[in-house]
Structure formats: C-alpha cells, structure tokens
Motif scaffolding. Structure first.
Motif, mmCIF file in Angstrom:
data_model
loop_
_atom_site.group_PDB
_atom_site.id
_atom_site.type_symbol
_atom_site.label_atom_id
_atom_site.label_comp_id
_atom_site.label_asym_id
_atom_site.label_seq_id
_atom_site.Cartn_x
_atom_site.Cartn_y
_atom_site.Cartn_z
ATOM 1 N N ARG A 82 50.204 75.960 -11.026
ATOM 2 C CA ARG A 82 50.959 77.469 -11.156
ATOM 3 C C ARG A 82 51.410 77.696 -12.520
ATOM 4 N NH1 ARG A 82 54.630 78.498 -5.611
ATOM 5 N NH2 ARG A 82 52.844 78.468 -4.219
ATOM 6 N N GLN A 83 52.199 76.597 -13.186
ATOM 7 C CA GLN A 83 52.656 76.943 -14.444
ATOM 8 C C GLN A 83 52.316 75.882 -15.472
ATOM 9 O OE1 GLN A 83 56.859 77.682 -14.540
ATOM 10 N NE2 GLN A 83 56.911 78.739 -12.642
ATOM 11 N N ARG A 84 51.515 75.052 -15.260
ATOM 12 C CA ARG A 84 50.962 74.029 -16.224
ATOM 13 C C ARG A 84 49.596 73.497 -15.707
ATOM 14 N NH1 ARG A 84 53.506 68.191 -15.920
ATOM 15 N NH2 ARG A 84 53.516 67.870 -13.776
ATOM 16 N N THR A 85 48.936 72.917 -16.777
ATOM 17 C CA THR A 85 47.573 72.111 -16.667
ATOM 18 C C THR A 85 47.641 70.743 -16.865
ATOM 19 O OG1 THR A 85 46.548 74.464 -17.465
ATOM 20 C CG2 THR A 85 45.276 72.222 -17.294
#
Length: 136
Positions: A82-85
């Motif tokens: 959701r907020q990082r890779t």
C-alpha cells in the motif's frame, strides 16, 4: 506364553530388541524398558565394521559443511504494498540449479554480496553504451 527369568554375569553382552510404541504418546506418559526384550548375545567378529578413511570432495570444511554462495542474479521484481515497494532478487546459489533459485531481499543481498550487483551494473552499462552508439 511363559518366559524363564534371564540372568546375566558381569561382562556378558546382551542384545536388546526395542520396538516402537503403538499409538500416540500422550503428555506425561513414558515408555518402559522391559527385560523380556533381552537376549543372550554371543559376539561375532563379522558384526564389526572396519573404519575406512573418509574422502572429502568439493569445498567442504572440517565439519563436513559447505557455505552456500550466490552465483548470480536470475531475475528481479518489485512487490508493491500500500505505502511502499519492496525490491526482490532471484538468486541462484552454488551447488543448486536455476530452478532452485530463491527470492531474497535486494537490500540484504547488496550488503552481503556486493559483487553480484557490480557485475550486473557493468553489463547494463555496456548495453546502454552500445544502444547509444547504435550497436544494437
């Protein structure tokens, strides 16, 4: 079936027959040693194995263990949350085929095995220069 009591002298050898317990072992229940499994054993020199020296092949250490070393990076992927890779690399290890390659965290592999990424950077740099010069 009646069995006669067994008597042994000090220094005599006995053959012990142990069979696995049937069923599930429950908490707190211990198996018991029963003397009915004892039989008189007459030593036989053919039962003794001669020890031959062990020949060690490959890169094994004294404890007969080898260190798994990564050979190359087979593939890369980025797992999007959701907020990082999270970047991953698929690594082929020594003594294993490409089919047995494993996905590892790229950051961890960069810290431990820098040489894997140096080779990859060099090859991509060569590809870029060939593309710019019109070689490909």
């Amino acid at each position: 079936m009646k069995r006669r009591p067994l008597e042994f002298e000090i220094g005599e050898k006995a053959y012990v027959k142990v069979s696995p317990m049937k069923g599930v072992i429950r908490f707190g229940k211990n198996g018991k040693f029963n003397p009915r499994y004892l039989r008189k054993y007459i030593s036989n020199p053919s039962h003794v194995l001669e020890i031959e020296p062990l020949v060690v092949e490959g890169n094994l250490n004294k404890e007969l263990k080898y260190e798994e070393v990564p050979i190359r990076i087979v593939d890369t992927k980025k797992q999007v949350l959701r907020q990082r890779t999270i970047p991953y690399v698929k690594v082929q290890w020594s003594n294993h085929s490409e089919r047995e390659a494993t996905w590892e965290l790229e950051e961890k592999m960069r810290k431990q095995y820098r040489y894997l990424f140096e080779e990859k950077i060099d090859s991509s740099f060569e590809d870029e220069t060939l593309n710019k010069e019109g070689g490909m």
